[in-house]
Design a protein around this motif. Structure first.
Motif, mmCIF file in Angstrom:
data_model
loop_
_atom_site.group_PDB
_atom_site.id
_atom_site.type_symbol
_atom_site.label_atom_id
_atom_site.label_comp_id
_atom_site.label_asym_id
_atom_site.label_seq_id
_atom_site.Cartn_x
_atom_site.Cartn_y
_atom_site.Cartn_z
ATOM 1 N N MET A 236 0.897 -1.347 -0.105
ATOM 2 C CA MET A 236 -0.014 0.055 -0.053
ATOM 3 C C MET A 236 0.919 1.250 -0.066
ATOM 4 O O MET A 236 2.139 1.187 0.235
ATOM 5 N N GLU A 237 0.270 2.339 -0.269
ATOM 6 C CA GLU A 237 0.770 3.821 -0.019
ATOM 7 C C GLU A 237 -0.110 4.462 0.901
ATOM 8 O O GLU A 237 -1.200 4.596 0.717
ATOM 9 N N SER A 238 0.620 4.983 1.928
ATOM 10 C CA SER A 238 -0.089 5.655 3.042
ATOM 11 C C SER A 238 0.790 6.797 3.873
ATOM 12 O O SER A 238 1.956 6.250 4.227
ATOM 13 N N ALA A 239 0.335 7.665 4.139
ATOM 14 C CA ALA A 239 1.003 8.816 4.843
ATOM 15 C C ALA A 239 0.545 8.471 6.598
ATOM 16 O O ALA A 239 1.250 9.243 7.384
ATOM 17 N N ARG A 240 -0.526 7.904 6.619
ATOM 18 C CA ARG A 240 -0.992 7.732 7.924
ATOM 19 C C ARG A 240 -1.036 6.352 8.516
ATOM 20 O O ARG A 240 -0.801 6.185 9.699
ATOM 21 N N LEU A 241 -1.086 5.317 7.631
ATOM 22 C CA LEU A 241 -1.171 4.050 8.241
ATOM 23 C C LEU A 241 0.233 3.145 8.199
ATOM 24 O O LEU A 241 0.791 3.191 6.972
ATOM 25 N N PRO A 242 0.707 2.677 9.308
ATOM 26 C CA PRO A 242 2.159 2.347 9.300
ATOM 27 C C PRO A 242 1.877 0.633 8.814
ATOM 28 O O PRO A 242 0.663 -0.131 8.841
ATOM 29 N N SER A 243 2.848 -0.044 8.356
ATOM 30 C CA SER A 243 3.059 -1.343 8.023
ATOM 31 C C SER A 243 2.758 -1.926 9.260
ATOM 32 O O SER A 243 2.899 -1.710 10.369
ATOM 33 N N GLY A 244 2.098 -3.141 8.932
ATOM 34 C CA GLY A 244 1.631 -4.105 10.105
ATOM 35 C C GLY A 244 0.746 -5.289 9.626
ATOM 36 O O GLY A 244 0.247 -5.472 8.637
ATOM 37 N N ARG A 245 0.442 -5.944 10.620
ATOM 38 C CA ARG A 245 -0.221 -7.359 10.532
ATOM 39 C C ARG A 245 -1.984 -6.946 10.840
ATOM 40 O O ARG A 245 -1.858 -6.355 11.932
ATOM 41 N N TYR A 246 -2.824 -7.114 10.223
ATOM 42 C CA TYR A 246 -4.243 -6.746 10.491
ATOM 43 C C TYR A 246 -5.008 -8.032 10.418
ATOM 44 O O TYR A 246 -4.606 -8.916 9.502
ATOM 45 N N LYS A 247 -6.223 -7.963 10.803
ATOM 46 C CA LYS A 247 -7.107 -9.230 10.467
ATOM 47 C C LYS A 247 -8.506 -8.559 10.049
ATOM 48 O O LYS A 247 -8.943 -7.669 10.758
ATOM 49 N N LEU A 248 -9.220 -9.441 9.226
ATOM 50 C CA LEU A 248 -10.625 -8.996 8.888
ATOM 51 C C LEU A 248 -11.778 -9.361 9.788
ATOM 52 O O LEU A 248 -11.360 -10.388 10.503
ATOM 53 N N ARG A 249 -12.537 -8.719 9.782
ATOM 54 C CA ARG A 249 -13.804 -9.137 10.693
ATOM 55 C C ARG A 249 -14.505 -10.379 9.846
ATOM 56 O O ARG A 249 -14.242 -10.754 8.939
ATOM 57 N N PRO A 250 -15.296 -11.132 10.984
ATOM 58 C CA PRO A 250 -15.933 -12.095 10.448
ATOM 59 C C PRO A 250 -16.814 -12.101 9.414
ATOM 60 O O PRO A 250 -17.342 -13.026 8.659
ATOM 61 N N PHE A 257 -13.676 -4.163 2.969
ATOM 62 C CA PHE A 257 -13.051 -5.115 3.911
ATOM 63 C C PHE A 257 -12.780 -3.962 5.010
ATOM 64 O O PHE A 257 -12.341 -3.187 4.998
ATOM 65 N N ARG A 258 -13.193 -4.618 6.374
ATOM 66 C CA ARG A 258 -13.125 -3.920 7.520
ATOM 67 C C ARG A 258 -12.327 -4.545 8.291
ATOM 68 O O ARG A 258 -12.324 -5.899 8.654
ATOM 69 N N LEU A 259 -11.282 -3.638 8.789
ATOM 70 C CA LEU A 259 -10.154 -4.260 9.662
ATOM 71 C C LEU A 259 -10.548 -4.478 11.200
ATOM 72 O O LEU A 259 -10.927 -3.189 11.715
ATOM 73 N N GLN A 260 -10.435 -5.271 11.845
ATOM 74 C CA GLN A 260 -10.756 -5.500 13.262
ATOM 75 C C GLN A 260 -10.058 -4.678 14.167
ATOM 76 O O GLN A 260 -8.824 -4.548 13.927
ATOM 77 N N ASN A 261 -10.399 -4.335 15.158
ATOM 78 C CA ASN A 261 -9.705 -3.509 16.250
ATOM 79 C C ASN A 261 -8.913 -2.360 15.845
ATOM 80 O O ASN A 261 -7.701 -2.086 16.482
ATOM 81 N N THR A 262 -9.396 -1.521 15.020
ATOM 82 C CA THR A 262 -8.873 -0.455 14.655
ATOM 83 C C THR A 262 -9.306 0.740 15.060
ATOM 84 O O THR A 262 -8.974 2.001 14.858
#
Length: 339
Positions: A236-250, A257-262
């Motif tokens: 991705m390209e973003s000035a706001r969001l850092p690289s990292g591991r995320y998980k989608l909602r069920p 796509f909604r990222l959990q716990n954000t």
């Protein structure tokens, strides 16, 4: 299963083997009947195969009836002491030869050209399905890669008999000559992001091999992570969001796509509330109340919403990966820079 390829005339083959082994990939394909190969092939073949052995790499070699003369060796069995574990048979081998070779090597049949009558002849000749591999061709010339419907029809034939299926994707970076146009099994993968092509194939076949010598970057490591851990890597390209591991909602949303716990409790001021396109990465702002901070990835183009900030985007080459995201899927977002 993930594999790579190396070739006799490639001066960087040793580095390719080292890179693959360090990435945890220890299965390789090579061809021993490419017409363009010239020079002291038998010597080079011996050197490379022994080098692969030192790194614990299992080699499967493509052979034809011309291979013996081409390499100046007496019989196919001479390849075994050099570390060749399996051979992939081109057209023209009779059942007597196939049966004899099966006592020395793991055998791969040409999954792209074999018809069911020929396959039944092999099986009726005493070959056990679990001892065989159905291995598709790669296609150097653009426009000649397999069509999807035919590919799936061939695969159904082999699956019916319990035979595992292997196929190729193009490399990342350097492409094999003389055409340098990639070595895919499916034509639709020729100019696709190789990682996305592999993820696509892994839903249909048992093993994916990079056809070209090019595996620059993290291609092999990312594929190993996807296969073993079911973690999809998306750039991705973003000035706001850092690289990292995320998980989608069920649950599955139609549009995003909604990222959990954000979600966050702090303020998220409205900014850059522009029209959202496929692959846009967004964050709900204060106008959405308790949803503030939730990060989403757009599955399609959406109109601007004053309650939603656009904070980045998936790089264009990785957009095909969105089709493989599933509920509760883990993904690694890799930030390639600011936009």
């Amino acid at each position: 299963m993930i594999g790579f390829s190396f070739y006799l005339q490639d001066p960087g083959a040793e580095n390719q083997i080292i890179h693959a082994a360090n990435s945890g990939v220890r299965r390789a394909f090579t061809s021993l009947h490419i017409p363009e190969e010239k020079g002291e092939l038998a010597v080079r073949m011996s050197e490379l195969l022994k080098f692969a052995q030192t790194y614990g790499v299992e080699v499967h070699a493509d052979v034809s009836l011309k291979t013996l003369d081409h390499l100046g060796i007496a019989e196919f069995a001479d390849l075994a002491p050099l570390g060749v574990k399996g051979i992939r048979l081109d057209d023209g081998f009779d059942m007597t030869t196939i049966t004899a070779l099966s006592k020395v090597f793991s055998l791969s049949l040409n999954a792209s050209t074999l018809n069911e009558e020929e396959l039944l002849a092999v099986l009726e000749g005493g070959m056990e399905p679990q001892s065989l591999i159905a291995w598709h061709n790669f296609y150097p010339r653009p426009e000649t890669g397999l069509e999807e419907v035919f590919f799936h029809e061939q695969n159904r034939m082999f699956k019916k008999h319990g035979i595992p299926i292997y196929a190729f994707i193009p490399g990342s970076g350097s492409k094999r000559g003389p055409l340098h146009a990639g070595l895919p099994t499916l034509e639709k993968h020729r100019f696709m992001n190789p990682y996305a092509a592999a993820v696509d194939l892994l839903s249909h076949v048992d093993a994916v091999f990079v056809g070209d010598q090019g595996t620059e970057g993290n291609l092999l490591q990312d594929l190993s992570n996807y296969e073993s851990l079911n973690i999809l890597s998306v750039r991705m390209e973003s000035a706001r969001l850092p690289s990292g591991r995320y998980k989608l909602r069920p649950e599955v949303s139609r549009d995003v796509f909604r990222l959990q716990n954000t979600r966050v409790t702090g303020a998220v001021e409205p900014e850059n509330t522009i029209r959202r396109t496929l692959g846009a990465i967004t964050m709900d702002n204060d106008e959405y109340g308790r949803y503030r901070g939730e990060i989403q990835i757009c599955k399609r183009d959406l109109e601007a919403n004053h309650r939603v900030n656009v904070i980045g985007r998936v790089v264009e080459e990785d957009l095909p990966l969105l089709a493989f995201l599933k509920p509760c899927h883990s993904l690694v977002l890799v930030n390639e820079g600011r936009i």
